[in-house]
Design a protein around this motif. Structure first.
Motif, PDB file in Angstrom:
ATOM      1  N   GLU A  89      12.564-107.012 -37.730  1.00 14.18           N
ATOM      2  CA  GLU A  89      11.555-107.678 -36.917  1.00 14.18           C
ATOM      3  C   GLU A  89      11.087-106.698 -35.833  1.00 14.18           C
ATOM      4  O   GLU A  89      11.897-106.074 -35.158  1.00 14.18           O
ATOM      5  N   GLY A  90       9.803-106.546 -35.682  1.00 17.29           N
ATOM      6  CA  GLY A  90       9.279-105.666 -34.642  1.00 17.29           C
ATOM      7  C   GLY A  90       8.145-106.347 -33.895  1.00 17.29           C
ATOM      8  O   GLY A  90       7.678-107.417 -34.289  1.00 17.29           O
ATOM      9  N   PRO A  91       7.718-105.710 -32.810  1.00 15.47           N
ATOM     10  CA  PRO A  91       6.648-106.297 -32.015  1.00 15.47           C
ATOM     11  C   PRO A  91       5.315-106.237 -32.755  1.00 15.47           C
ATOM     12  O   PRO A  91       5.090-105.337 -33.568  1.00 15.47           O
ATOM     13  N   GLY A  92       4.453-107.186 -32.472  1.00 16.14           N
ATOM     14  CA  GLY A  92       3.127-107.214 -33.071  1.00 16.14           C
ATOM     15  C   GLY A  92       2.230-106.110 -32.536  1.00 16.14           C
ATOM     16  O   GLY A  92       2.551-105.441 -31.557  1.00 16.14           O
ATOM     17  N   VAL A  93       1.121-105.917 -33.200  1.00 23.27           N
ATOM     18  CA  VAL A  93       0.164-104.873 -32.835  1.00 23.27           C
ATOM     19  C   VAL A  93      -1.239-105.470 -32.824  1.00 23.27           C
ATOM     20  O   VAL A  93      -1.575-106.274 -33.690  1.00 23.27           O
ATOM     21  N   ALA A  94      -2.039-105.102 -31.821  1.00 21.58           N
ATOM     22  CA  ALA A  94      -3.436-105.564 -31.764  1.00 21.58           C
ATOM     23  C   ALA A  94      -4.339-104.369 -31.488  1.00 21.58           C
ATOM     24  O   ALA A  94      -3.951-103.424 -30.797  1.00 21.58           O
ATOM     25  N   GLU A  95      -5.545-104.433 -32.023  1.00 24.62           N
ATOM     26  CA  GLU A  95      -6.493-103.328 -31.839  1.00 24.62           C
ATOM     27  C   GLU A  95      -7.357-103.533 -30.603  1.00 24.62           C
ATOM     28  O   GLU A  95      -7.831-104.640 -30.342  1.00 24.62           O
ATOM     29  N   LEU A  96      -7.580-102.463 -29.862  1.00 25.86           N
ATOM     30  CA  LEU A  96      -8.519-102.490 -28.736  1.00 25.86           C
ATOM     31  C   LEU A  96      -9.892-102.053 -29.248  1.00 25.86           C
ATOM     32  O   LEU A  96      -9.989-101.325 -30.241  1.00 25.86           O
ATOM     33  N   LYS A  97     -10.946-102.521 -28.561  1.00 24.50           N
ATOM     34  CA  LYS A  97     -12.309-102.086 -28.900  1.00 24.50           C
ATOM     35  C   LYS A  97     -12.863-101.222 -27.785  1.00 24.50           C
ATOM     36  O   LYS A  97     -12.605-101.477 -26.610  1.00 24.50           O
ATOM     37  N   GLU A  98     -13.658-100.233 -28.176  1.00 17.89           N
ATOM     38  CA  GLU A  98     -14.176 -99.297 -27.192  1.00 17.89           C
ATOM     39  C   GLU A  98     -15.373 -99.885 -26.451  1.00 17.89           C
ATOM     40  O   GLU A  98     -16.277-100.461 -27.050  1.00 17.89           O
ATOM     41  N   GLY A  99     -15.351 -99.751 -25.128  1.00 11.65           N
ATOM     42  CA  GLY A  99     -16.479-100.190 -24.309  1.00 11.65           C
ATOM     43  C   GLY A  99     -17.060 -99.018 -23.540  1.00 11.65           C
ATOM     44  O   GLY A  99     -16.981 -97.867 -23.985  1.00 11.65           O
ATOM     45  N   LYS A 100     -17.598 -99.296 -22.378  1.00 10.72           N
ATOM     46  CA  LYS A 100     -18.236 -98.259 -21.548  1.00 10.72           C
ATOM     47  C   LYS A 100     -17.239 -97.199 -21.088  1.00 10.72           C
ATOM     48  O   LYS A 100     -16.079 -97.492 -20.820  1.00 10.72           O
ATOM     49  N   ASN A 101     -17.727 -95.989 -20.919  1.00 10.09           N
ATOM     50  CA  ASN A 101     -16.942 -94.882 -20.361  1.00 10.09           C
ATOM     51  C   ASN A 101     -15.664 -94.590 -21.139  1.00 10.09           C
ATOM     52  O   ASN A 101     -14.675 -94.116 -20.581  1.00 10.09           O
ATOM     53  N   GLY A 102     -15.665 -94.935 -22.403  1.00  5.97           N
ATOM     54  CA  GLY A 102     -14.487 -94.661 -23.218  1.00  5.97           C
ATOM     55  C   GLY A 102     -13.297 -95.539 -22.878  1.00  5.97           C
ATOM     56  O   GLY A 102     -12.154 -95.207 -23.194  1.00  5.97           O
ATOM     57  N   VAL A 103     -13.554 -96.669 -22.205  1.00  4.28           N
ATOM     58  CA  VAL A 103     -12.457 -97.581 -21.875  1.00  4.28           C
ATOM     59  C   VAL A 103     -12.311 -98.603 -23.007  1.00  4.28           C
ATOM     60  O   VAL A 103     -13.219 -99.378 -23.281  1.00  4.28           O
ATOM     61  N   TRP A 104     -11.172 -98.563 -23.635  1.00  3.80           N
ATOM     62  CA  TRP A 104     -10.856 -99.487 -24.722  1.00  3.80           C
ATOM     63  C   TRP A 104     -10.230-100.746 -24.135  1.00  3.80           C
ATOM     64  O   TRP A 104      -9.544-100.697 -23.118  1.00  3.80           O
ATOM     65  N   GLU A 105     -10.464-101.876 -24.818  1.00  2.00           N
ATOM     66  CA  GLU A 105     -10.023-103.154 -24.231  1.00  2.00           C
ATOM     67  C   GLU A 105      -9.591-104.141 -25.308  1.00  2.00           C
ATOM     68  O   GLU A 105     -10.153-104.186 -26.401  1.00  2.00           O
ATOM     69  N   TYR A 106      -8.592-104.919 -24.968  1.00  2.00           N
ATOM     70  CA  TYR A 106      -8.158-106.037 -25.829  1.00  2.00           C
ATOM     71  C   TYR A 106      -7.723-107.188 -24.940  1.00  2.00           C
ATOM     72  O   TYR A 106      -6.980-106.989 -23.972  1.00  2.00           O
TER      73      TYR A 106
END
Lengths: 398, 398
Positions: free
Chosen positions: A72-89
């Motif tokens: 069992e391991g921790p889940g993973v989620a993808e971030l999306k790229e926004g302004k100024n190269g700042v990725w967000e989730y």
């Protein structure tokens, strides 16, 4: 003052982090953010990145297939790229109250959150931390209650042949020269951990502060040992060896640390206002520390009245490498014949050590040997160990 | 035992770092390695990377051009890719004895060395650390000498309106109930730092252990305050605010912390075996802490007999925001009229505060006010602050 502030701003912007005492370098990215609706937002600035993910125990667990089996391991989620190269989730669910750890992965590199200054080291891994307040998690936060003192103390270990470090929690109001004496709980870490582990990932000082302040636990002295007898102290506090442990440390789980335990108890009794008798001593530990707890309790049956095994790394048989592990059944019988106040066992349903613990309890059941058991969701994880400590401590010295 | 060891190996390999207590995940890359010829090798595994550099104060400094002017920064060296995506760089020079900090940069991302478990936080930056032994650096390592105790202690701050944390070093042999009383040194951090800074990057406990053990310094109690009066404690030890400080913290360098200093001294005198008089009290600090040191010394001229300003963030004028900063010249005259044992100033030749310090000393020269000055190479860096502490401490309480 304006002049000074400007000087600082000038010096700190654009200058690399560590040679100058950099404070405000880079973009201002806020992460993590606990939103009003109970979701949490994670951000990472990586303008050149192709893929950024966040992995943490706030996400539903996933089963990881390895050559050694499924874990069992921790889940993973993808971030999306926004302004100024700042990725967000942002989570699409309310994050339940709890303390969590997470890391980012940027194009294959595991990274801590460089906008979150709360970083914990666990063995050889650094992770970023946050607490979603409420419920049980309120035990893990700094509340407006009296705080105990946490000290890093060195003792002369005759068994090791050198001085070693341990952490000591003395409760609020503790007076080293007063008349009040306190019971003592010894708390042991897992394999590869050290005397800092329970205070960082385990939030033990906060748990004790909060349980004592609310009257749920008796004021007590708590000692966090370093169970790696070949080691003086945590990384950076050693005379040698800053690098990552490349394999199990020497002299781990072969009896030497357990054999050395009386010298630790003697040191604490000599230097703190303890009640120096079995009735006022408890011991507990996680994983390897649960294994240590069991063998120390069995080999020194007049030392501890309360023992707690958290996800303990035990097998019913197979320990034959030193006298500490021999004659297990006879020692177990002797231990119970002396009527300890409590043997407490906690294990997660998906822990890889679950079956070993169930087998051990079946053995005790067959012998009519009493214990208490708490089963939780999840596996071999700090969330469970914080829960077990929070449940175990209120049962002590009553 | 074999069985257990295998279980552990199985559980830890391939499972993500933090939900499980991961120890042996990933490839075994050794970094940093201090080679026998005195060079140092750095390695980082990044199979997909295009460019990997290491930046650190073990490299010759370079001048960085910023919109605010030119600043001295750590040098940068490129790693070359070898087998299994492991990048490597070995210095082409012998690294001089010193404690160093470094980070990697992989395709634009700043990273700590994930094979080196000695990581220090300085303000809002994490860096990997190593010590090249020998010379002055031996003061910074754990030697086979008696070690003092370092405690994290909470005190009730009437000025702040809440409990706050400080770090207290008590020397080896300190007995809280004994007859021996000790002088006290108060050590203050820089802007954005906290009560951990001097113990992590500053290696203050090691410096004190080693200077006291060799007889170069008197045994003393040392108190590390948190100079951000709006803050309870370091990140993770606060009731709020785990994220990176986005700008100068509230109530920084506007007099409130300095005004609160007597309550700290009172707390220490009430709870430790101190010699509670001016002759046995010293104060020092780096950068903002040097600024604090100056104003606390001037406003409470009967409190400290020894004051140390390390790369102090002072201007001769311009501080007019609170009564603490008013009437500077008159307070300076009063301070000297009470004949303090030592005003000690240390500054690096390329420090951005060099001129402010030179101007301040010119002013004192003009007034015939005595001080001692140490000038070093380099700028506003921890290497200098460790040197200044190591030089200042032996001068105290003699």
């Amino acid at each position: 003052m304006k002049k000074i502030a400007t000087l600082f701003a000038a010096a700190f912007v654009g200058v690399s982090a560590f040679a100058q005492q950099a404070l405000w370098g880079g973009a201002q990215v806020e992460s993590p953010v606990i939103n009003e609706d109970g979701t949490v937002t994670f951000r990472y600035q990586a303008p050149k990145a192709v893929k950024v993910t966040v992995s943490g125990d706030f996400l539903p667990t996933q089963v990881i297939d390895t050559p050694f089996g499924k874990f069992e391991g921790p889940g993973v989620a993808e971030l999306k790229e926004g302004k100024n190269g700042v990725w967000e989730y942002t989570t699409d669910f309310k994050v339940a109250p709890e303390m969590y750890n997470y890391t980012f992965n940027v194009d294959g590199l595991n990274l801590i959150d460089n906008n979150n200054m709360w970083v914990n080291r666990d063995v050889a891994s650094l992770t970023s931390a946050f607490i979603m307040p409420g419920g049980r998690a309120d035990l893990y936060t700094i509340q407006d209650v009296p705080h105990g003192t946490v000290s890093k103390v060195w003792y002369d270990s005759a068994v090791a042949g050198f001085d070693r470090r341990l952490s000591v929690y003395t409760p609020a109001g503790y007076n080293p020269c007063g008349k009040t004496r306190y019971p003592v709980l010894y708390v042991l870490h897992g394999i590869g951990g050290d005397e800092d582990a329970w205070l960082e990932q385990g939030r033990a000082a906060q748990i004790l502060d909060n349980l004592i302040a609310s009257g749920q636990a008796k004021p007590m002295i708590v000692v966090f040992t370093n169970g790696n007898i070949s080691q003086e102290a945590a990384p950076g506090q050693n005379s040698t060896g800053y690098v990552r442990p490349t394999m199990q440390l020497p002299k781990t789980m072969e009896g030497t640390f357990e054999t050395s335990f009386p010298e630790i108890v003697k040191f604490i009794d000599a230097n703190y206002k303890t009640i120096a008798k079995k009735q006022s001593r408890a011991i507990c530990g996680l994983s390897m520390g649960g294994f240590h707890t069991l063998y120390i309790s069995l080999n020194y049956p007049d030392m501890f009245n309360y023992s707690g095994m958290f996800s303990a790394a035990i097998g019913v048989d197979g320990q034959q490498m030193c006298p500490m592990y021999e004659n297990f059944d006879a020692k177990l019988a002797t231990y119970f014949s002396k009527k300890p106040a409590l043997l407490w066992i906690g294990c997660g349903k998906t822990d890889f050590l679950y079956k070993s613990n169930i087998d051990f309890m079946a053995k005790m059941d067959a012998n009519g040997q009493p214990y208490k058991y708490m089963e939780t969701e999840g596996g071999h994880i700090w969330r469970n160990w914080r829960i077990y400590l929070s449940e175990f401590v209120p049962l002590l010295f009553k």
